[in-house]
Write an enzyme that holds these catalytic residues in place. Structure first.
Site, short mmCIF file in Angstrom:
data_model
loop_
_atom_site.label_atom_id
_atom_site.label_comp_id
_atom_site.label_asym_id
_atom_site.label_seq_id
_atom_site.Cartn_x
_atom_site.Cartn_y
_atom_site.Cartn_z
N ALA A 263 18.07 4.76 -37.39
CA ALA A 263 18.19 3.36 -37.77
C ALA A 263 16.79 2.75 -37.73
O ALA A 263 16.04 2.95 -36.78
CB ALA A 263 19.12 2.62 -36.81
N TYR A 264 16.46 2.01 -38.78
CA TYR A 264 15.12 1.45 -38.92
C TYR A 264 15.10 -0.01 -38.49
O TYR A 264 15.86 -0.83 -38.99
CB TYR A 264 14.62 1.62 -40.36
CG TYR A 264 14.27 3.06 -40.61
CD1 TYR A 264 12.98 3.51 -40.40
CD2 TYR A 264 15.24 3.97 -40.98
CE1 TYR A 264 12.66 4.84 -40.56
CE2 TYR A 264 14.94 5.30 -41.15
CZ TYR A 264 13.64 5.74 -40.94
OH TYR A 264 13.34 7.07 -41.09
N LEU A 265 14.22 -0.31 -37.53
CA LEU A 265 14.05 -1.66 -37.02
C LEU A 265 13.01 -2.42 -37.83
O LEU A 265 13.01 -3.65 -37.85
CB LEU A 265 13.65 -1.63 -35.54
CG LEU A 265 14.59 -0.82 -34.64
CD1 LEU A 265 14.07 -0.79 -33.22
CD2 LEU A 265 16.00 -1.35 -34.70
N VAL B 163 17.56 -3.06 -39.75
CA VAL B 163 17.44 -3.95 -40.90
C VAL B 163 18.20 -3.40 -42.12
O VAL B 163 18.39 -4.14 -43.10
CB VAL B 163 15.96 -4.22 -41.25
CG1 VAL B 163 15.30 -5.02 -40.15
CG2 VAL B 163 15.20 -2.93 -41.51
#
Length: 154
Positions: free
Chosen positions: A28-30, A80
């Site tokens: 998961a990309y922050l 995001v």
């Protein structure tokens, strides 16, 4: 800090040999922008927070830290974009370990192989199952795939 130097390829699945190991992954990309990416990864029963710098050639700075899986799950809720789901297969060829990712979910159908290098000019022999090199093609970066799923490409 480490320097990540890797090349990435599309593969012919029918020619792939048996994997020596497989790991289920969620990423998961922050943050995703050209200057840096921040991601959280859960790989089976381990988790990591990773910060990667801007790509220069085929190299970029990489900072990776183990974190509790419980924390990783909470951080993933701050993503995001949709998380990346994949099964990573480790395939050893000529003493070198290739990482072959079989994407699932919204990126299902995509299969990519990566090999880590010790220098940008390191020579490697390509296995017969390599189709096309896609190193440096942004659309094959995991952070891009989180924003633009493979299943929606035209």
């Amino acid at each position: 800090m480490a320097l990540e130097i890797e090349r990435k390829f599309l593969v012919n699945e029918q020619l792939l040999p048996q994997a020596s190991q497989k790991i289920n992954m969620m990423q998961a990309y922050l943050q995703t922008d050209p200057e840096r990416t921040i991601r959280v990864r859960i790989a089976d029963d381990r988790a990591y927070l990773t910060i990667k710098g801007k790509m220069v050639g085929i190299a970029r700075k990489e900072f990776e830290y183990p974190i509790p899986v419980k924390d990783a799950r909470e951080l993933a809720k701050l993503a995001v974009h949709s998380p990346i789901e994949k099964v990573r297969h480790y395939i050893v060829v000529d003493g070198r370990t290739w990482e072959v990712d079989f994407f699932e979910g919204i990126n299902g159908g995509l299969v990519l192989a990566e090999i880590e290098l010790s220098s940008e000019d390191e020579e490697i022999s390509l296995p017969e199952w390599i189709r096309e090199e896609v190193t440096g093609q942004v659309q094959y970066h995991n952070s891009y795939l989180a924003q633009h799923p493979y299943t929606k490409w035209k």
